[in-house]
Design a protein around this motif. Structure first.
Motif, short mmCIF file in Angstrom:
data_model
loop_
_atom_site.label_atom_id
_atom_site.label_comp_id
_atom_site.label_asym_id
_atom_site.label_seq_id
_atom_site.Cartn_x
_atom_site.Cartn_y
_atom_site.Cartn_z
N UNK A 65 8.66 -5.70 -12.48
CA UNK A 65 8.12 -4.41 -12.75
C UNK A 65 9.17 -3.44 -13.33
N UNK A 66 10.45 -3.54 -13.01
CA UNK A 66 11.49 -2.50 -13.45
C UNK A 66 11.55 -2.93 -15.19
N UNK A 67 11.42 -4.19 -15.57
CA UNK A 67 11.60 -4.73 -16.88
C UNK A 67 10.43 -3.94 -17.72
N UNK A 68 9.30 -4.04 -17.14
CA UNK A 68 7.91 -3.64 -17.68
C UNK A 68 8.15 -2.01 -17.88
N UNK A 69 8.73 -1.32 -17.09
CA UNK A 69 9.09 0.07 -16.82
C UNK A 69 10.10 0.63 -18.05
N UNK A 70 10.75 -0.45 -18.53
CA UNK A 70 11.71 -0.02 -19.52
C UNK A 70 13.04 -0.22 -19.34
N UNK A 71 13.48 -0.65 -18.03
CA UNK A 71 14.84 -0.64 -17.62
C UNK A 71 15.62 -1.79 -18.38
N UNK A 72 16.84 -1.49 -18.98
CA UNK A 72 17.39 -2.29 -19.51
C UNK A 72 17.72 -3.71 -18.87
N UNK A 73 18.00 -4.85 -19.13
CA UNK A 73 18.66 -5.73 -18.49
C UNK A 73 19.90 -5.57 -17.94
N UNK A 74 20.81 -4.61 -18.63
CA UNK A 74 22.13 -4.20 -18.25
C UNK A 74 22.06 -3.60 -17.02
N UNK A 75 20.96 -2.96 -16.70
CA UNK A 75 20.96 -2.09 -15.56
C UNK A 75 20.36 -2.47 -14.39
N UNK A 76 20.18 -3.69 -14.30
CA UNK A 76 19.08 -4.48 -13.27
C UNK A 76 20.26 -4.99 -12.14
N UNK A 77 21.48 -5.06 -12.55
CA UNK A 77 22.33 -5.96 -11.31
C UNK A 77 23.51 -4.94 -10.77
N UNK A 78 23.74 -3.87 -11.10
CA UNK A 78 24.92 -3.15 -10.49
C UNK A 78 24.82 -3.10 -8.81
N UNK A 79 23.77 -2.71 -8.42
CA UNK A 79 23.63 -2.77 -6.77
C UNK A 79 23.88 -4.22 -6.32
N UNK A 80 23.52 -5.01 -6.96
CA UNK A 80 23.55 -6.60 -6.35
C UNK A 80 25.03 -6.96 -6.49
N UNK A 81 25.74 -6.48 -7.48
CA UNK A 81 27.09 -6.77 -7.83
C UNK A 81 28.02 -6.01 -6.92
N UNK B 269 30.93 -7.80 -17.30
CA UNK B 269 31.82 -6.75 -17.89
C UNK B 269 31.77 -5.81 -16.74
N UNK B 270 31.19 -5.70 -15.81
CA UNK B 270 31.05 -4.55 -14.77
C UNK B 270 32.60 -4.61 -14.10
N UNK B 271 33.14 -3.45 -14.11
CA UNK B 271 34.33 -3.31 -13.57
C UNK B 271 34.31 -2.68 -12.27
N UNK B 272 35.38 -3.36 -11.20
CA UNK B 272 35.22 -2.69 -9.91
C UNK B 272 35.26 -1.12 -9.82
#
Length: 359
Positions: free
Chosen positions: A97-113, A322-325
């Motif tokens: 659903x997030x992808x269909x709402x326009x959320x870029x792939x780059x913004x899908x994982x910060x919480x899960x990381x 590439x996500x830094x701590x």
């Protein structure tokens, strides 16, 4: 009133043949070649996002991931029914659903990381971030919907949750409030048959959709692996909400083919035979068979889907790696909108701890 269909609404059979259903077919009569292909592409990409994120977790790059494998039609079909101003309140599994709402792939994982409290800007995409508290989003969606109604906004909200969440008091309270105040909210239950290791039969002795009837909320069961049928019933419910008709309840009957989360081992509580039965009802295969039957499939489109899904997966992977701590002190940012004495005290204690000084 509940839907009069004895069986879940279905417009496409697992072999790709259409089902004659005059009432629900009319709701998607405008869906032609381009929209069907777009839905297929989104479903393929959603699955690719899921498999890539699962792989990243297995490789130690994500702390956790909640797979959506097998639920692509429920998510993409319903997302395609939404208008830009509608507001989505999700659980933790709605990456499609997030992808269909326009959320870029780059913004899908910060919480899960584990590097941020959230993933994307909720206001920008009109969709909340993953909600770990099971069922809470039902109350949030109802409150937002009622407030929008009071302000005269002709929008709908939709709350996604699983079958297990229907056993939570938050969902019961949300249904009661929405019914009493005619809040323009659609309750969308993805019944994937398993609440972690608890089968749906112990969640409810009757079809989950019937629970809404007791609150006076119209409800419908839909084949959650049939993207076209999901689109039809969601359009109907959203239109009702926007026009002042009040809440609706959709039970999309689907199946979680992967684990509940990547910390789960589903082989401990379900059989291989059950999984194989649902693999034969794979939602992506079903839509592909429809496209093939109606002459809308060719090798160029197949290649386009493969290239698109690989591109999105590559973006997700490279961005995640590439996500830094973050600075440890950022833990206390954005907890409250205004300064708070308790947070400031805890911030000071943690700073002292990091410096090696006991509080």
């Amino acid at each position: 009133m509940p839907d009069k269909n004895t069986y879940p609404v279905q417009l496409v059979q697992p072999d790709g043949r259409r089902v004659f259903d005059r009432a629900h077919s009319a709701l998607v009569e405008d869906v032609g070649r381009d929209r069907l292909r777009a839905m297929y592409l989104d479903m393929v990409v959603a699955r690719r996002i899921d498999t890539e994120a699962t792989a990243l977790q297995r490789q130690g790059q994500l702390g956790l991931w909640p797979p959506l494998l097998g639920q692509e039609a429920a998510q993409i079909g319903s997302a395609h029914a939404l208008l830009p101003d509608d507001y989505v309140f999700c659980s933790y599994r709605e990456a499609g659903v997030a992808y269909c709402r326009g959320v870029p792939p780059e913004q899908i994982t910060p919480l899960w990381r584990g590097i941020a409290h959230s993933c994307w800007d909720a206001d920008e995409y009109k969709m909340t971030n993953p909600a770990i508290v099971v069922g809470a989003q039902g109350l949030h969606a109802t409150g937002y919907a009622y407030a929008a109604h009071l302000e005269g906004a002709e929008i709908a909200t939709i709350a996604y949750f699983g079958d297990g969440a229907t056993s939570q008091g938050d969902i019961a309270e949300a249904l009661g409030f929405a019914a009493s105040w005619s809040a323009p909210v659609v309750f969308f239950c993805q019944n994937n048959h398993w609440a972690i290791s608890a089968p749906v039969r112990v969640q409810s002795a009757t079809p989950i959709a019937q629970r809404a009837v007791g609150y006076g909320i119209p409800s419908v069961q839909v084949d959650g692996n049939d993207a076209l049928a999901v689109l039809a019933v969601t359009r109907q419910a959203l239109a009702r909400a926007r026009s002042g008709g009040g809440p609706s309840f959709i039970e999309a009957i689907t199946y979680r083919m992967g684990p509940h989360t990547t910390s789960d081992d589903p082989t401990r509580y379900r059989t291989a035979a059950e999984l194989e039965l649902w693999r034969q009802r794979d939602p992506i295969d079903r839509l592909r068979r429809l496209l093939e039957r109606e002459g809308l499939w060719d090798s160029d489109f197949e290649q386009e889907a493969a290239v698109k899904s690989d591109e999105v997966a590559a973006r997700l992977r490279s961005a995640t790696l590439a996500m830094a701590d973050p600075d440890p002190m950022e833990l206390f940012d954005h907890v409250y909108a205004t300064p708070h004495r308790l947070i400031e005290a805890e911030r000071g204690e943690y700073a002292a701890y990091l410096e090696g000084v006991r509080p």
